[in-house]
Write an enzyme that holds these catalytic residues in place. Structure first.
Site, PDB file in Angstrom:
ATOM      1  CG  HIS A 146      96.107  -3.377  25.523  1.00  0.00           C
ATOM      2  ND1 HIS A 146      97.378  -3.372  25.010  1.00  0.00           N
ATOM      3  CD2 HIS A 146      95.336  -2.721  24.605  1.00  0.00           C
ATOM      4  CE1 HIS A 146      97.391  -2.755  23.846  1.00  0.00           C
ATOM      5  NE2 HIS A 146      96.167  -2.355  23.570  1.00  0.00           N
TER       6      HIS A 146
ATOM      7  CB  CYS B  13      92.779  -3.230  21.948  1.00  0.00           C
ATOM      8  SG  CYS B  13      93.664  -1.706  21.603  1.00  0.00           S
TER       9      CYS B  13
HETATM   10  P1  NAP Z   1      98.530  -1.338  11.017  1.00  0.00           P
HETATM   11  O1  NAP Z   1      99.412  -2.437  11.483  1.00  0.00           O
HETATM   12  O2  NAP Z   1      99.122  -0.011  10.787  1.00  0.00           O
HETATM   13  O3  NAP Z   1      97.816  -1.831   9.659  1.00  0.00           O
HETATM   14  C1  NAP Z   1      97.032  -0.960   8.889  1.00  0.00           C
HETATM   15  C2  NAP Z   1      96.428  -1.687   7.701  1.00  0.00           C
HETATM   16  O4  NAP Z   1      95.607  -0.751   6.980  1.00  0.00           O
HETATM   17  C3  NAP Z   1      97.450  -2.209   6.691  1.00  0.00           C
HETATM   18  O5  NAP Z   1      96.907  -3.330   6.043  1.00  0.00           O
HETATM   19  C4  NAP Z   1      97.566  -1.051   5.697  1.00  0.00           C
HETATM   20  O6  NAP Z   1      97.917  -1.468   4.387  1.00  0.00           O
HETATM   21  C5  NAP Z   1      96.139  -0.557   5.650  1.00  0.00           C
HETATM   22  N1  NAP Z   1      96.086   0.872   5.309  1.00  0.00           N
HETATM   23  C6  NAP Z   1      96.777   1.890   5.892  1.00  0.00           C
HETATM   24  N2  NAP Z   1      96.475   3.067   5.291  1.00  0.00           N
HETATM   25  C7  NAP Z   1      95.600   2.770   4.307  1.00  0.00           C
HETATM   26  C8  NAP Z   1      94.949   3.552   3.307  1.00  0.00           C
HETATM   27  N3  NAP Z   1      95.111   4.859   3.223  1.00  0.00           N
HETATM   28  N4  NAP Z   1      94.112   2.911   2.453  1.00  0.00           N
HETATM   29  C9  NAP Z   1      93.929   1.565   2.531  1.00  0.00           C
HETATM   30  N5  NAP Z   1      94.537   0.785   3.447  1.00  0.00           N
HETATM   31  C10 NAP Z   1      95.348   1.380   4.318  1.00  0.00           C
HETATM   32  O7  NAP Z   1      97.307  -1.103  12.022  1.00  0.00           O
HETATM   33  P2  NAP Z   1      96.548  -2.147  12.996  1.00  0.00           P
HETATM   34  O8  NAP Z   1      97.188  -2.142  14.331  1.00  0.00           O
HETATM   35  O9  NAP Z   1      96.343  -3.440  12.287  1.00  0.00           O
HETATM   36  O10 NAP Z   1      95.158  -1.390  13.223  1.00  0.00           O
HETATM   37  C11 NAP Z   1      94.138  -1.389  12.258  1.00  0.00           C
HETATM   38  C12 NAP Z   1      92.864  -0.822  12.851  1.00  0.00           C
HETATM   39  O11 NAP Z   1      92.456  -1.635  13.943  1.00  0.00           O
HETATM   40  C13 NAP Z   1      93.006   0.605  13.408  1.00  0.00           C
HETATM   41  O12 NAP Z   1      91.804   1.298  13.209  1.00  0.00           O
HETATM   42  C14 NAP Z   1      93.252   0.349  14.886  1.00  0.00           C
HETATM   43  O13 NAP Z   1      92.864   1.457  15.683  1.00  0.00           O
HETATM   44  C15 NAP Z   1      92.350  -0.841  15.126  1.00  0.00           C
HETATM   45  N6  NAP Z   1      92.728  -1.692  16.258  1.00  0.00           N
HETATM   46  C16 NAP Z   1      94.002  -2.108  16.430  1.00  0.00           C
HETATM   47  C17 NAP Z   1      94.303  -2.927  17.507  1.00  0.00           C
HETATM   48  C18 NAP Z   1      95.700  -3.427  17.786  1.00  0.00           C
HETATM   49  O14 NAP Z   1      95.906  -4.029  18.857  1.00  0.00           O
HETATM   50  N7  NAP Z   1      96.674  -3.217  16.904  1.00  0.00           N
HETATM   51  C19 NAP Z   1      93.300  -3.318  18.391  1.00  0.00           C
HETATM   52  C20 NAP Z   1      91.984  -2.858  18.184  1.00  0.00           C
HETATM   53  C21 NAP Z   1      91.720  -2.056  17.117  1.00  0.00           C
HETATM   54  P3  NAP Z   1      99.434  -1.378   3.813  1.00  0.00           P
HETATM   55  O15 NAP Z   1     100.201  -2.517   4.419  1.00  0.00           O
HETATM   56  O16 NAP Z   1      99.227  -1.547   2.349  1.00  0.00           O
HETATM   57  O17 NAP Z   1      99.977  -0.043   4.202  1.00  0.00           O
END
Ligand code: NAP
Length: 346
Positions: free
Chosen positions: A243, A150
């Site tokens: 960001h 990001c």
């Molecule tokens: P998040 O808010 O923590 O959400 C994580 C998601 O993954 C939730 O749906 C969670 O489900 C699920 N999850 C977590 N552990 C799991 C497991 N062991 N098995 C199956 N599902 C699981 O994270 P996020 O910010 O959305 O980020 C997700 C990905 O996108 C990451 O790889 C991050 O680096 C990337 N990313 C994020 C951003 C950003 O701005 N946030 C930008 C670019 C890339 P539950 O609700 O059931 O726990």
């Protein structure tokens, strides 16, 4: 009207997953037919499983969808993944192997030689790697395509504009990254309120390497990375979304300030559904860009650049800003899918 592509979202309950759901609510080409998340959520309705954090209500169309475990098969034509790295490698490969096109936000495949790391406006020819990947990994019709980190999404576009015109030799990038970039619940409020955190685990190596792959040349079988170095420091700041990157850049060719500004302003957008009118918006006001004022430009898909000046140490300096969960995550994935659809690759 043509049938919509059916989309399954892995990590649907998370920060990026929720943004997917919001952005896809009225999408003309895609409809959500499957949602998957961890064992904590599987078996519940989406409305029960998800702690919805975006403005407005959970769209009616997904409230009652039962959340599934992150295993194929799920009922969809294409998979959008926003899984944590800890599970993304194994899961995304399983879906690709089962024949699904997978577009991923996770970092695990971004730098693999046979995986496109896409910003459609910059390097859509890298989609040629899909065939290479399918052959090498024996994927059949499935494949994995990724979008960048990001923070990289904020400064790679202006850097691409400069690289095309003048050649980039090196850049120093200091990022000020929003809290939502850490997912939910993310950073503890007692750590981030009234504070700036000078460390984001794993972030600096991504910021120092991904742009060179994005700006690399596809030679028919692999990507020859662009030949410049990036030095990065990444900070978490007390901003919810958006960001900001402070950039100092050394160029290879001669340039004037006017030419540098023009190169950014003229970098074309695409005509896809989620494409903003302007890919890069350059502002003259001395106090812009700012996250609160500029992150939603172009529905969160425009990169806003300002404070472009000659630099006393490098050649130029500027500040770039993009919305981390839209241009930096869900919006980019959707744009990638629109690009794939336009090329009959899904
Ligand atoms: P998040 O808010 O923590 O959400 C994580 C998601 O993954 C939730 O749906 C969670 O489900 C699920 N999850 C977590 N552990 C799991 C497991 N062991 N098995 C199956 N599902 C699981 O994270 P996020 O910010 O959305 O980020 C997700 C990905 O996108 C990451 O790889 C991050 O680096 C990337 N990313 C994020 C951003 C950003 O701005 N946030 C930008 C670019 C890339 P539950 O609700 O059931 O726990």
């Amino acid at each position: 009207m043509a049938r919509k592509y059916r989309v399954g979202i892995l990590g649907a309950t998370g920060t990026v997953g929720q943004r997917f759901i919001q952005l896809l609510e009225h999408h003309p080409q895609f409809e959500i037919t499957a949602l998957a998340a961890s064992d904590r959520s599987a078996g519940k309705s989406f409305a029960e499983a998800c702690a919805w954090k975006l403005a407005g209500d959970i769209p009616e169309s997904v409230r009652e969808i039962t959340v599934q475990p992150i295993e194929p098969p799920i009922d969809c034509d294409i998979v959008f993944s926003s899984l944590p790295s800890s599970v993304a490698r194994e899961t995304e490969e399983a879906f690709a192997r089962a024949g699904y096109p997978v577009i991923s936000n996770s970092s695990v495949y971004r730098m693999d030689e046979d995986v496109p790391l896409l910003i459609p406006e910059i390097n859509q020819d890298h989609l040629g790697l899909i065939e290479v990947q399918q052959t090498k990994r024996g994927f059949g019709k499935g494949f994995i395509v990724t979008n960048p980190n990001c923070a990289v999404s904020s400064f790679a576009p202006p850097l691409a504009a400069l690289d095309r015109k003048f050649g980039v030799e090196s850049a120093i990038v200091t990022t000020m990254q929003a809290i939502s970039g850490a997912g939910y619940p993310g950073v503890a409020s007692l750590d981030i309120i009234d504070n700036v955190l000078p460390y984001i685990a794993g972030e600096e190596p991504k910021v120092e390497t991904e742009a060179q792959k994005i700006l690399g040349k596809f030679n028919g079988t692999s990507i020859q990375k662009a030949d410049f170095t990036v030095s990065a420091q990444c900070f978490r700041v007390n901003v919810i979304d958006g960001h900001t990157a402070s950039v100092r850049v050394k160029l290879r060719g001669n340039s004037t300030l006017e030419e540098v500004i023009a190169a950014m302003k003229e970098f074309p957008s695409l005509g896809l559904h989620s494409s903003p009118d302007r890919f890069i918006e350059v502002l003259d006001e001395p106090s812009r860009p700012q996250p609160r004022l500029d992150r939603d430009r172009g529905n969160g898909m425009t990169v806003t650049v300002g404070r472009i000046f000659p630099d006393n140490v490098f050649d130029y300096r500027f500040v770039a800003l993009s919305h981390n969960t839209v241009r930096g995550a869900a919006g980019s994935t959707i744009l990638n899918a629109e690009l794939l659809a336009s090329k009959n690759l899904i």
